[in-house]
Design an enzyme around this catalytic site. Structure first.
Site, PDB file in Angstrom:
ATOM      1  N   GLY A 116      15.851  -0.709  46.011  1.00 40.86           N
ATOM      2  CA  GLY A 116      17.010  -1.402  45.448  1.00 40.86           C
ATOM      3  C   GLY A 116      17.729  -0.604  44.377  1.00 40.86           C
ATOM      4  O   GLY A 116      18.930  -0.797  44.158  1.00 40.86           O
ATOM      5  N   GLU A 119      19.946   1.642  46.178  1.00 44.92           N
ATOM      6  CA  GLU A 119      21.007   0.821  46.793  1.00 44.92           C
ATOM      7  C   GLU A 119      22.085   0.433  45.786  1.00 44.92           C
ATOM      8  O   GLU A 119      23.277   0.423  46.116  1.00 44.92           O
ATOM      9  CB  GLU A 119      20.380  -0.412  47.443  1.00 44.92           C
ATOM     10  N   GLU A 139      11.258   1.700  51.440  1.00 47.49           N
ATOM     11  CA  GLU A 139      10.847   0.362  51.893  1.00 47.49           C
ATOM     12  C   GLU A 139       9.945   0.394  53.115  1.00 47.49           C
ATOM     13  O   GLU A 139       9.056  -0.445  53.282  1.00 47.49           O
ATOM     14  CB  GLU A 139      12.081  -0.501  52.207  1.00 47.49           C
TER      15      GLU A 139
HETATM   16  N1  CAA Z   1       8.030  -2.997  41.399  1.00 42.92           N
HETATM   17  C1  CAA Z   1       7.132  -3.397  40.479  1.00 42.92           C
HETATM   18  N2  CAA Z   1       6.502  -2.565  39.653  1.00 42.92           N
HETATM   19  C2  CAA Z   1       6.790  -1.260  39.747  1.00 42.92           C
HETATM   20  C3  CAA Z   1       7.718  -0.758  40.667  1.00 42.92           C
HETATM   21  C4  CAA Z   1       8.351  -1.702  41.512  1.00 42.92           C
HETATM   22  N3  CAA Z   1       9.295  -1.332  42.398  1.00 42.92           N
HETATM   23  N4  CAA Z   1       7.780   0.581  40.543  1.00 42.92           N
HETATM   24  C5  CAA Z   1       6.926   0.905  39.558  1.00 42.92           C
HETATM   25  N5  CAA Z   1       6.326  -0.203  39.074  1.00 42.92           N
HETATM   26  C6  CAA Z   1       5.324  -0.299  38.011  1.00 42.92           C
HETATM   27  C7  CAA Z   1       3.951   0.120  38.491  1.00 42.92           C
HETATM   28  O1  CAA Z   1       3.324  -0.940  39.186  1.00 42.92           O
HETATM   29  C8  CAA Z   1       3.282   0.460  37.187  1.00 42.92           C
HETATM   30  O2  CAA Z   1       2.929  -0.743  36.552  1.00 42.92           O
HETATM   31  P1  CAA Z   1       1.385  -0.971  36.030  1.00 42.92           P
HETATM   32  O3  CAA Z   1       1.221   0.063  34.967  1.00 42.92           O
HETATM   33  O4  CAA Z   1       1.407  -2.372  35.531  1.00 42.92           O
HETATM   34  O5  CAA Z   1       0.526  -0.729  37.205  1.00 42.92           O
HETATM   35  C9  CAA Z   1       4.423   1.069  36.363  1.00 42.92           C
HETATM   36  O6  CAA Z   1       5.623   0.624  36.986  1.00 42.92           O
HETATM   37  C10 CAA Z   1       4.407   2.582  36.376  1.00 42.92           C
HETATM   38  O7  CAA Z   1       4.387   2.995  37.736  1.00 42.92           O
HETATM   39  P2  CAA Z   1       3.290   4.006  38.311  1.00 42.92           P
HETATM   40  O8  CAA Z   1       2.027   3.925  37.541  1.00 42.92           O
HETATM   41  O9  CAA Z   1       3.219   3.773  39.789  1.00 42.92           O
HETATM   42  O10 CAA Z   1       4.005   5.390  37.989  1.00 42.92           O
HETATM   43  P3  CAA Z   1       3.883   6.751  38.794  1.00 42.92           P
HETATM   44  O11 CAA Z   1       4.565   7.783  37.975  1.00 42.92           O
HETATM   45  O12 CAA Z   1       2.499   6.999  39.223  1.00 42.92           O
HETATM   46  O13 CAA Z   1       4.744   6.505  40.149  1.00 42.92           O
HETATM   47  C11 CAA Z   1       6.641   5.757  41.397  1.00 42.92           C
HETATM   48  C12 CAA Z   1       6.119   6.273  40.056  1.00 42.92           C
HETATM   49  C13 CAA Z   1       6.539   6.858  42.467  1.00 42.92           C
HETATM   50  C14 CAA Z   1       8.106   5.360  41.203  1.00 42.92           C
HETATM   51  C15 CAA Z   1       5.811   4.535  41.834  1.00 42.92           C
HETATM   52  O14 CAA Z   1       5.756   3.602  40.746  1.00 42.92           O
HETATM   53  C16 CAA Z   1       6.370   3.818  43.029  1.00 42.92           C
HETATM   54  O15 CAA Z   1       6.208   4.262  44.151  1.00 42.92           O
HETATM   55  N6  CAA Z   1       7.009   2.649  42.791  1.00 42.92           N
HETATM   56  C17 CAA Z   1       7.542   1.831  43.862  1.00 42.92           C
HETATM   57  C18 CAA Z   1       8.892   2.354  44.323  1.00 42.92           C
HETATM   58  C19 CAA Z   1       9.388   1.565  45.524  1.00 42.92           C
HETATM   59  O16 CAA Z   1       8.737   1.478  46.550  1.00 42.92           O
HETATM   60  N7  CAA Z   1      10.580   0.953  45.362  1.00 42.92           N
HETATM   61  C20 CAA Z   1      11.209   0.183  46.390  1.00 42.92           C
HETATM   62  C21 CAA Z   1      10.848  -1.273  46.224  1.00 42.92           C
HETATM   63  S1  CAA Z   1      11.293  -2.218  47.629  1.00 42.92           S
HETATM   64  C22 CAA Z   1      12.942  -2.577  47.422  1.00 42.92           C
HETATM   65  O17 CAA Z   1      13.581  -2.173  46.471  1.00 42.92           O
HETATM   66  C23 CAA Z   1      13.497  -3.457  48.499  1.00 42.92           C
HETATM   67  C24 CAA Z   1      14.968  -3.568  48.544  1.00 42.92           C
HETATM   68  O18 CAA Z   1      15.648  -2.928  49.329  1.00 42.92           O
HETATM   69  C25 CAA Z   1      15.676  -4.489  47.679  1.00 42.92           C
END
Ligand code: CAA
Length: 263
Positions: A116, A119, A139
């Site tokens: 998002g 996006e 995603e």
């Molecule tokens: N939602 C909720 N929490 C998130 C998040 C997300 N999208 N992205 C990061 N966080 C949180 C993590 O859970 C973590 O929280 P905790 O310490 O409580 O566990 C905190 O942020 C720090 O993140 P990481 O420890 O994972 O940090 P990192 O440096 O190891 O990794 C990252 C960074 C690669 C961005 C990884 O956090 C990641 O892959 N995040 C998810 C990204 C993702 O998949 N986004 C798409 C979501 S789906 C969407 O958006 C659908 C749509 O089209 C609307």
């Protein structure tokens, strides 16, 4: 949809003369958007869209790690079909506001712009990235699809071939690749300085001309080409009734800087 309302802290709007800088600030979740934050963001965009004193809107994320790391996955993990549909709609509302509000919008991508987050950046008119930015639509790794416009706008910005590769694989791109594939306009550190510089420049231009150009440019990749050219022709003529057109043309003839009032 529900969630504790911490939105007042998680979305800030700073006015700098005619520029509004909107900052998403949920740094403990890498600025991922939960219901309260996305609702607040949508509401702030509604206000900014209607405020004639605001000529340009910049969207960025707080801290130096993330722009917006996407929709909040923890929240989404509990959703059923109806809530997920409403959640998709809320994201679409925010994206449509960025895309269609009658003034330029600029994304200052200062770190992760995933799902998002990517996006919403795509919904802006212009995108700049910091050299540490990472963008993508991961995603597919969650078993879902981009739901806030990514299946449509990525193709419009980067072409269908690049878009399909990125959304099918979920691969993220660094800033250098992002600029090469046209996903961002330029890479600059600090990225907010570049966004501010462009915003300040655009704030000196005619708001009337910008509003009409944005509306027409938004039609460029859809609809009937001949109809779109007709619409351009009509708007071109109509603009000559505006104070801004008279001022801009007169200023050139009189060898002075124009002063645009937005009428
Ligand atoms: N939602 C909720 N929490 C998130 C998040 C997300 N999208 N992205 C990061 N966080 C949180 C993590 O859970 C973590 O929280 P905790 O310490 O409580 O566990 C905190 O942020 C720090 O993140 P990481 O420890 O994972 O940090 P990192 O440096 O190891 O990794 C990252 C960074 C690669 C961005 C990884 O956090 C990641 O892959 N995040 C998810 C990204 C993702 O998949 N986004 C798409 C979501 S789906 C969407 O958006 C659908 C749509 O089209 C609307």
């Amino acid at each position: 949809m529900s969630g504790a309302d911490t939105s007042e802290q998680s979305v800030r709007v700073d006015r700098e003369a005619a520029i509004a800088i909107v900052t998403v600030d949920r740094q403990d979740a890498l600025n991922a958007l939960d219901v309260a934050t996305l609702t607040r963001l949508r509401d702030e965009l509604v206000t900014l869209a209607a405020d004639d004193a605001v000529r340009v809107v910049v969207l960025t994320g707080a801290g130096d790690r993330a722009f917006i790391a996407g929709a909040d996955i923890k929240y989404m993990s509990g959703l059923g079909v109806d809530d997920a549909t409403a959640w998709g709609s809320l994201g679409h509302d925010a994206g449509r506001l960025l895309e269609t509000m009658p003034k330029p919008t600029i994304a200052a991508v200062n770190g992760f712009a995933l799902g998002g987050g990517c996006e919403l950046a795509l919904a802006c008119d212009i995108r700049y990235a910091s050299s540490r930015a990472k963008l993508g639509q991961p995603e597919v790794n969650l078993g879902i699809i981009p739901g806030w416009g990514g299946t449509q706008r990525l193709a419009r910005v980067c072409g269908i071939g690049v878009a399909k590769e990125l959304i099918f694989t979920g691969r993220t791109v660094d800033a250098e690749e992002a600029v090469r594939i046209g996903l961002v306009n330029a890479v600059h550190d600090p990225v907010l300085d570049r966004a501010r510089e462009t915003a300040q420049l655009l704030a000196t231009k005619s708001p009337v001309a910008l509003r009409v150009m944005k509306r027409l440019a938004n039609r460029a990749l859809g609809g009937d080409h001949a109809d779109n050219l007709v619409a351009e022709g009509e708007s071109f003529g109509e603009l000559f009734a505006s104070e801004d057109a008279r001022e801009g043309l007169a200023a050139f003839v009189e060898k002075r800087e124009p002063k645009f009032v937005g009428r």
